[in-house]
Write an enzyme that holds these catalytic residues in place. Structure first.
Site, PDB file in Angstrom:
ATOM      1  N   TYR A   1       0.065  16.429  51.345  1.00 46.10           N
ATOM      2  CA  TYR A   1      -0.598  15.148  51.558  1.00 46.10           C
ATOM      3  C   TYR A   1      -0.251  14.608  52.952  1.00 46.10           C
ATOM      4  CZ  TYR A   1      -1.755  15.730  46.684  1.00 46.10           C
ATOM      5  OH  TYR A   1      -2.231  16.244  45.500  1.00 46.10           O
TER       6      TYR A   1
ATOM      7  N   GLY B   1       8.447  17.310  34.492  1.00 46.82           N
ATOM      8  CA  GLY B   1       7.037  16.976  34.441  1.00 46.82           C
ATOM      9  C   GLY B   1       6.424  17.341  33.108  1.00 46.82           C
ATOM     10  N   ARG B   2       5.925  18.569  33.005  1.00 51.75           N
ATOM     11  CA  ARG B   2       5.217  18.985  31.790  1.00 51.75           C
ATOM     12  C   ARG B   2       6.030  18.777  30.505  1.00 51.75           C
ATOM     13  NH1 ARG B   2       3.237  23.068  35.595  1.00 51.75           N
ATOM     14  NH2 ARG B   2       0.989  22.819  35.851  1.00 51.75           N
TER      15      ARG B   2
ATOM     16  N   GLN C   1       5.094   5.552  42.908  1.00 49.07           N
ATOM     17  CA  GLN C   1       4.935   6.503  44.005  1.00 49.07           C
ATOM     18  C   GLN C   1       3.754   6.103  44.885  1.00 49.07           C
ATOM     19  OE1 GLN C   1       3.415  10.681  43.816  1.00 49.07           O
ATOM     20  NE2 GLN C   1       5.564  11.209  44.155  1.00 49.07           N
TER      21      GLN C   1
ATOM     22  N   ARG D   1       9.576  11.694  48.569  1.00 48.22           N
ATOM     23  CA  ARG D   1       9.415  13.048  48.044  1.00 48.22           C
ATOM     24  C   ARG D   1       9.027  14.001  49.167  1.00 48.22           C
ATOM     25  NH1 ARG D   1       5.957  15.744  42.999  1.00 48.22           N
ATOM     26  NH2 ARG D   1       7.844  16.361  41.909  1.00 48.22           N
TER      27      ARG D   1
END
Length: 370
Positions: free
Chosen positions: A186, A322-323, A100, A233
């Site tokens: 971002y 993810g987690r 990424q 993304r």
């Protein structure tokens, strides 16, 4: 066995054995100085190689693109060599991995910039915090972002070149492709939204102008490594970090049409994973399908059941976790066999060493079978 999660998929030039992906997650475990990937990171990613696809943690494309301590880069020779350890380990374990590419923009801290100023489309504060390690104590904590300075048009074009160079370096490091980080407040996301972009030049004002930076970056990366090895993304419904904009859905759908023209391999929707996160309407998902024929990846508090449901609906092609992947390196097997899931330890998410990172065990290891 779950049919949809474990069906195969052709993604660009890759044949994925399942539709379970490792979502990009910042873990801040690089070797210092230099933000260099290392053997510990190689072990961590290789443990998760049974995923259909791994997307690495966000990786800065330049010194200017950095916003958090100990996050990796992809712009020096040492960083490229460090990432080679990771890609070799993942490929040796039978996996597939994208890097990424990341420029944080205003989501940064003065300590990372020679002039003390992060950069952004406009000099507007995100009213947010980033994770920074105190060089004297070695302790990490969340600190406020300063007001950034606005980029010049020439600097913006230089950043496009940095994305392109980062993609080139990623392929040199052995990655199967790259994902452009255009989400979560971002830099690319900052250009898309009126709340963070007040420019009056070719990169601001109209929706088309606000999409220009995303388009230029995606085209440059696709030209460098191939559109079939390029994903991006986006986060249409996430408004944290002072990013709310009631035009963003229109803008995202227009951006999707631009990405369709470029021919990128996938769009990855970051949907948030907190308790009161906004719900992504099915109508948006249908509109996205109509605008974009590439693969769609979704991530955000998905369970096995929710993942199966959205794949069955045809509104997504891959579900990124993810987690659950932090504490369950063998997550695809656990899903396939309905095995219990281990819990992760939040205090070890950022920084540190093996504890809470590469020491989570597979199900067989938990039983003492290996």
């Amino acid at each position: 066995m779950t049919a949809k999660l474990f069906s195969t998929l052709k993604l660009g030039g890759l044949n994925l054995p399942n539709r379970i992906a490792v979502a990009p997650m910042t873990r801040a475990r690089t070797t210092q100085p230099g933000d260099i990937p290392n053997e510990m990171m190689a072990a961590y990613y290789a443990q998760r190689a049974s995923a259909g696809l791994i997307v690495t943690e966000a990786t800065q494309i330049s010194v200017q693109g950095k916003g958090y301590s100990f996050t990796p880069g992809i712009f020096t020779k040492d960083q490229i060599e460090g990432w080679k350890l990771v890609t070799h380990a993942v490929h040796s374990a039978g996996g597939r991995i994208f890097l990424q590419l990341w420029h944080v923009g205003r989501m940064s801290h003065e300590s990372f910039h020679p002039d003390g100023k992060p950069v952004a489309p406009s000099a507007l504060s995100p009213y947010a915090q980033v994770w920074v390690v105190d060089p004297e104590t070695g302790d990490g904590g969340m600190v406020d972002c300063p007001v950034p300075r606005a980029l010049s048009a020439e600097e913006i074009k230089d950043i496009v070149k940095d994305f392109r160079n980062g993609a080139k370096n990623a392929i040199e490091a052995g990655f199967d492709g790259v994902e452009i980080h255009g989400a979560n407040g971002y830099l690319i996301d900052q250009f898309l939204r009126r709340s963070s972009n007040r420019r009056t030049d070719e990169f601001g004002g109209s929706q088309e102008n606000r999409i220009r930076f995303l388009r230029d970056v995606a085209q440059a990366v696709a030209d460098e490594v191939g559109a079939e090895r390029t994903g991006i993304r986006l986060s249409p419904y996430i408004t944290q970090r002072n990013m709310a904009d009631d035009e963003i859905i229109e803008v995202i759908l227009k951006a999707a049409r631009t990405l369709e023209e470029i021919g990128t391999a996938y769009i990855h929707l970051s949907e948030a994973d907190w308790e009161d996160a906004p719900i992504v309407p099915d109508q948006f998902r249908r509109d996205l399908r109509a605008a974009y024929t590439g693969s769609i990846v979704v991530a955000g508090k998905y369970t096995k059941q929710r993942g199966e449901k959205i794949l069955a609906s045809g509104l997504a092609d891959i579900v990124a976790y993810g987690r659950p992947f932090i504490a369950n390196p063998d997550l695809p097997r656990r899903f396939a066999e309905d095995l219990p899931l281990a819990d992760f330890e939040p205090s070890t998410l950022f920084g540190g060493m093996h504890k809470g990172y590469s020491d989570y065990r597979s199900y067989d290891q938990e039983l003492g079978l290996v």
